[in-house]
Design a protein around this motif. Structure first.
Motif, PDB file in Angstrom:
ATOM      1  N   THR A  80      -7.766  28.514 -46.420  1.00  0.00           N
ATOM      2  CA  THR A  80      -8.152  29.475 -47.561  1.00  0.00           C
ATOM      3  C   THR A  80      -9.641  29.570 -46.883  1.00  0.00           C
ATOM      4  O   THR A  80     -10.693  30.843 -46.418  1.00  0.00           O
ATOM      5  N   ILE A  81     -10.322  28.650 -46.256  1.00  0.00           N
ATOM      6  CA  ILE A  81     -12.215  28.932 -46.164  1.00  0.00           C
ATOM      7  C   ILE A  81     -12.100  29.713 -44.554  1.00  0.00           C
ATOM      8  O   ILE A  81     -12.907  31.077 -44.650  1.00  0.00           O
ATOM      9  N   ALA A  82     -10.752  30.022 -43.833  1.00  0.00           N
ATOM     10  CA  ALA A  82     -11.181  31.443 -42.707  1.00  0.00           C
ATOM     11  C   ALA A  82     -11.045  32.467 -43.434  1.00  0.00           C
ATOM     12  O   ALA A  82     -11.155  32.901 -43.007  1.00  0.00           O
ATOM     13  N   GLN A  83     -10.136  32.214 -44.273  1.00  0.00           N
ATOM     14  CA  GLN A  83      -9.334  33.648 -45.078  1.00  0.00           C
ATOM     15  C   GLN A  83     -10.966  34.611 -45.808  1.00  0.00           C
ATOM     16  O   GLN A  83     -10.972  35.524 -46.188  1.00  0.00           O
ATOM     17  N   ILE A  84     -11.643  33.763 -46.393  1.00  0.00           N
ATOM     18  CA  ILE A  84     -12.563  34.147 -47.417  1.00  0.00           C
ATOM     19  C   ILE A  84     -13.871  34.110 -47.136  1.00  0.00           C
ATOM     20  O   ILE A  84     -14.641  34.657 -47.474  1.00  0.00           O
ATOM     21  N   ALA A  85     -14.002  33.395 -45.728  1.00  0.00           N
ATOM     22  CA  ALA A  85     -15.390  33.449 -45.573  1.00  0.00           C
ATOM     23  C   ALA A  85     -16.470  34.669 -45.440  1.00  0.00           C
ATOM     24  O   ALA A  85     -17.121  34.684 -45.240  1.00  0.00           O
ATOM     25  N   PRO A  86     -15.211  35.557 -44.073  1.00  0.00           N
ATOM     26  CA  PRO A  86     -15.461  36.677 -43.881  1.00  0.00           C
ATOM     27  C   PRO A  86     -16.065  37.457 -44.767  1.00  0.00           C
ATOM     28  O   PRO A  86     -17.005  38.115 -44.902  1.00  0.00           O
ATOM     29  N   LEU A  87     -15.148  37.109 -45.813  1.00  0.00           N
ATOM     30  CA  LEU A  87     -15.109  38.062 -47.006  1.00  0.00           C
ATOM     31  C   LEU A  87     -16.374  38.297 -47.955  1.00  0.00           C
ATOM     32  O   LEU A  87     -17.240  38.548 -48.387  1.00  0.00           O
ATOM     33  N   MET A  88     -16.915  36.698 -47.958  1.00  0.00           N
ATOM     34  CA  MET A  88     -17.483  36.306 -48.392  1.00  0.00           C
ATOM     35  C   MET A  88     -19.357  37.331 -47.647  1.00  0.00           C
ATOM     36  O   MET A  88     -20.384  36.835 -48.285  1.00  0.00           O
TER      37      MET A  88
ATOM     38  N   LEU B 275     -19.290  39.580 -45.992  1.00  0.00           N
ATOM     39  CA  LEU B 275     -18.911  40.947 -46.259  1.00  0.00           C
ATOM     40  C   LEU B 275     -19.646  41.481 -47.535  1.00  0.00           C
ATOM     41  O   LEU B 275     -20.168  42.180 -47.934  1.00  0.00           O
ATOM     42  N   PHE B 276     -18.965  39.951 -48.211  1.00  0.00           N
ATOM     43  CA  PHE B 276     -19.954  40.246 -50.155  1.00  0.00           C
ATOM     44  C   PHE B 276     -21.415  40.499 -49.918  1.00  0.00           C
ATOM     45  O   PHE B 276     -22.537  41.445 -50.451  1.00  0.00           O
ATOM     46  N   GLY B 277     -22.374  39.428 -49.715  1.00  0.00           N
ATOM     47  CA  GLY B 277     -23.500  39.656 -49.061  1.00  0.00           C
ATOM     48  C   GLY B 277     -24.436  40.599 -48.541  1.00  0.00           C
ATOM     49  O   GLY B 277     -25.260  40.833 -48.541  1.00  0.00           O
ATOM     50  N   ALA B 278     -23.294  40.806 -47.294  1.00  0.00           N
ATOM     51  CA  ALA B 278     -24.023  42.014 -46.535  1.00  0.00           C
ATOM     52  C   ALA B 278     -24.163  43.406 -47.426  1.00  0.00           C
ATOM     53  O   ALA B 278     -25.000  44.621 -47.429  1.00  0.00           O
ATOM     54  N   VAL B 279     -23.218  44.047 -48.638  1.00  0.00           N
ATOM     55  CA  VAL B 279     -22.873  44.532 -49.292  1.00  0.00           C
ATOM     56  C   VAL B 279     -23.504  44.404 -50.769  1.00  0.00           C
ATOM     57  O   VAL B 279     -24.651  45.455 -51.002  1.00  0.00           O
ATOM     58  N   LEU B 280     -24.262  42.995 -50.666  1.00  0.00           N
ATOM     59  CA  LEU B 280     -25.676  43.182 -51.759  1.00  0.00           C
ATOM     60  C   LEU B 280     -27.060  43.553 -51.332  1.00  0.00           C
ATOM     61  O   LEU B 280     -27.581  43.471 -51.955  1.00  0.00           O
ATOM     62  N   GLY B 281     -26.752  42.921 -49.858  1.00  0.00           N
ATOM     63  CA  GLY B 281     -28.691  43.458 -48.664  1.00  0.00           C
ATOM     64  C   GLY B 281     -27.976  45.090 -49.114  1.00  0.00           C
ATOM     65  O   GLY B 281     -29.137  45.526 -49.355  1.00  0.00           O
ATOM     66  N   PHE B 282     -27.336  45.970 -48.658  1.00  0.00           N
ATOM     67  CA  PHE B 282     -27.130  47.482 -49.005  1.00  0.00           C
ATOM     68  C   PHE B 282     -27.596  47.728 -50.319  1.00  0.00           C
ATOM     69  O   PHE B 282     -28.402  48.405 -50.215  1.00  0.00           O
ATOM     70  N   VAL B 283     -26.880  46.781 -51.471  1.00  0.00           N
ATOM     71  CA  VAL B 283     -27.383  47.732 -52.938  1.00  0.00           C
ATOM     72  C   VAL B 283     -29.206  47.077 -52.407  1.00  0.00           C
ATOM     73  O   VAL B 283     -29.420  47.913 -53.685  1.00  0.00           O
ATOM     74  N   LYS B 284     -29.313  46.232 -52.506  1.00  0.00           N
ATOM     75  CA  LYS B 284     -30.855  45.998 -52.744  1.00  0.00           C
ATOM     76  C   LYS B 284     -31.993  46.591 -51.938  1.00  0.00           C
ATOM     77  O   LYS B 284     -32.483  47.242 -52.129  1.00  0.00           O
ATOM     78  N   VAL B 285     -31.408  47.452 -51.354  1.00  0.00           N
ATOM     79  CA  VAL B 285     -31.977  48.487 -49.960  1.00  0.00           C
ATOM     80  C   VAL B 285     -32.147  49.983 -50.683  1.00  0.00           C
ATOM     81  O   VAL B 285     -32.434  50.192 -51.320  1.00  0.00           O
TER      82      VAL B 285
END
Length: 115
Positions: A20-28, A30-40
């Motif tokens: 579960t950790i191995a599968q969710i970590a990249p998604l989290m 990616l979520f942080g990356a999306v939030l960074g783009f939303v911020k910009v």
């Protein structure tokens, strides 16, 4: 067989959490990356004009750091999960071989029995 039924669940107990950790970590990440783009883009919308490079870079850095952290967590976790699954399979195979050998030895000693 009874020993295997008792030991296998104990051995498999934490493998699900690692997967579960191995599968969710990249998604989290990616979520942080999306939030960074939303911020910009939010800052661009509020200012009504193009952002300064430093303002643009702050959101991009946030996204890249989150994405990198997600991958940095996922890769070793996935490797550890695969290693432990292969070790578990080896242990199970050894248990099966040992039980088969014990049954064969008892059958030879008892003049027949299991074959």
């Amino acid at each position: 067989d009874e020993a295997g039924l008792i030991e296998v669940p104990r051995l498999e107990e934490k493998l699900g959490a690692l997967a579960t950790i191995a599968q969710i970590a990249p998604l989290m990440g990616l979520f942080g990356a999306v939030l960074g783009f939303v911020k910009v883009f939010w800052q661009m919308q509020l200012s009504g004009m193009p952002l300064q490079p430093t303002e643009f870079a702050a959101g991009m850095w946030q996204g890249l750091i989150c994405l990198g952290a997600g991958i940095a967590v996922a890769v070793p976790t996935y490797v550890a999960h695969n290693f432990l699954v292969s070790r578990l399979n080896e242990v199970l195979l050894d248990m099966e071989k040992s039980s088969t050998e014990i049954i064969r030895l008892l059958g030879d000693r008892g003049g027949g029995g299991y074959r």
